[in-house]
Write a protein that holds these residues in place. Structure first.
Motif, PDB file in Angstrom:
ATOM      1  N   ARG A  12      40.121  17.602  13.107  1.00  0.00           N
ATOM      2  CA  ARG A  12      41.552  17.440  13.365  1.00  0.00           C
ATOM      3  C   ARG A  12      42.134  18.723  13.954  1.00  0.00           C
ATOM      4  O   ARG A  12      42.970  18.681  14.853  1.00  0.00           O
ATOM      5  CB  ARG A  12      42.288  17.054  12.088  1.00  0.00           C
ATOM      6  N   SER A  34      40.549  19.045  17.612  1.00  0.00           N
ATOM      7  CA  SER A  34      41.071  18.082  18.585  1.00  0.00           C
ATOM      8  C   SER A  34      42.559  18.304  18.851  1.00  0.00           C
ATOM      9  O   SER A  34      43.017  18.109  19.974  1.00  0.00           O
ATOM     10  CB  SER A  34      40.799  16.646  18.144  1.00  0.00           C
ATOM     11  N   SER A  79      43.763  19.081  22.512  1.00  0.00           N
ATOM     12  CA  SER A  79      44.701  18.137  23.131  1.00  0.00           C
ATOM     13  C   SER A  79      45.896  18.865  23.737  1.00  0.00           C
ATOM     14  O   SER A  79      46.465  18.403  24.720  1.00  0.00           O
ATOM     15  CB  SER A  79      45.169  17.094  22.123  1.00  0.00           C
ATOM     16  N   MET A  82      41.534  12.185  23.313  1.00  0.00           N
ATOM     17  CA  MET A  82      41.346  10.961  22.523  1.00  0.00           C
ATOM     18  C   MET A  82      40.305  10.052  23.163  1.00  0.00           C
ATOM     19  O   MET A  82      39.426   9.525  22.461  1.00  0.00           O
ATOM     20  CB  MET A  82      42.668  10.221  22.365  1.00  0.00           C
ATOM     21  N   ALA A 139      36.851  11.433  22.606  1.00  0.00           N
ATOM     22  CA  ALA A 139      36.440  11.285  21.202  1.00  0.00           C
ATOM     23  C   ALA A 139      36.036   9.850  20.901  1.00  0.00           C
ATOM     24  O   ALA A 139      35.017   9.600  20.239  1.00  0.00           O
ATOM     25  CB  ALA A 139      37.567  11.738  20.276  1.00  0.00           C
ATOM     26  N   SER A 154      35.876  11.645  15.827  1.00  0.00           N
ATOM     27  CA  SER A 154      36.738  10.677  16.506  1.00  0.00           C
ATOM     28  C   SER A 154      37.851  10.199  15.588  1.00  0.00           C
ATOM     29  O   SER A 154      39.011  10.098  15.995  1.00  0.00           O
ATOM     30  CB  SER A 154      35.898   9.490  16.977  1.00  0.00           C
ATOM     31  N   THR A 178      40.386  12.837  15.221  1.00  0.00           N
ATOM     32  CA  THR A 178      41.162  12.948  16.449  1.00  0.00           C
ATOM     33  C   THR A 178      42.276  11.911  16.474  1.00  0.00           C
ATOM     34  O   THR A 178      43.404  12.208  16.888  1.00  0.00           O
ATOM     35  CB  THR A 178      40.238  12.791  17.677  1.00  0.00           C
TER      36      THR A 178
END
Length: 170
Positions: A39, A42, A46, A55, A58, A88, A91
């Protein structure tokens, strides 16, 4: 659906590989570690590379991981694939709120984001684990159909998120 399903499938899959419970739990541990730490990564990426790009990459990686799961015959490979799915899933939680803010602004952020995650909670959350359990029962504990449909969900998510365009951008 694909991310949350790993929380209930990982240990059972490890046991189906013939791993002892202690080893099977390490698959879940790998998922949880990257779900949490991913988290941060990502979210950081991002901000620099774009929310849709991070996203979709991921979700694409999770789809590929799910398609490779039937080939994972040992603890290291299953743990690595579960870690990719965990990244993922993390994310999804770290990047979706900023993406909603980018697309809709902050005026009605709470209501819009609430609706977004209500869909997750009422559709994807129950759909993934429930359908996975049903398919396992139907197919005699064969994980391949589950991994294929979760991989397909992940690829669909990767393609869908590419279609999200904030206002004023081509």
């Amino acid at each position: 659906a694909a991310g949350v399903s790993m929380t209930v499938l990982s240990t059972d899959y490890g046991l189906s590989l013939g791993l002892p419970l202690e080893g099977a739990v390490l698959i879940l541990t790998a998922f949880n570690l990257t779900n949490g730490t991913g988290r941060l990564a990502s979210g950081y990426f991002s901000d620099r590379l774009g929310r849709r790009r991070v996203m979709s990459l991921a979700f694409l990686a999770a789809g590929i991981a799910y398609f490779l799961f039937p080939l994972a015959g040992d603890l290291p490979s299953a743990a690595i694939l579960a870690a990719v799915v965990g990244l993922s899933f993390g994310t999804l939680f770290s990047v979706s709120a900023p993406l909603v803010a980018d697309c809709f602004g902050l005026d009605h952020f709470g209501a819009i984001f609430g609706l977004t995650f209500a869909a997750y909670g009422f559709v994807a959350g129950p759909l993934g684990p429930t359908l996975s359990g049903y398919l396992l029962d139907l197919n005699g504990d064969n994980f391949i159909p589950i991994f294929l449909y979760l991989g397909a969900f992940s690829l669909l998510a990767a393609l869908s998120i590419r279609q999200v365009v904030p206002p004023g951008r081509p």
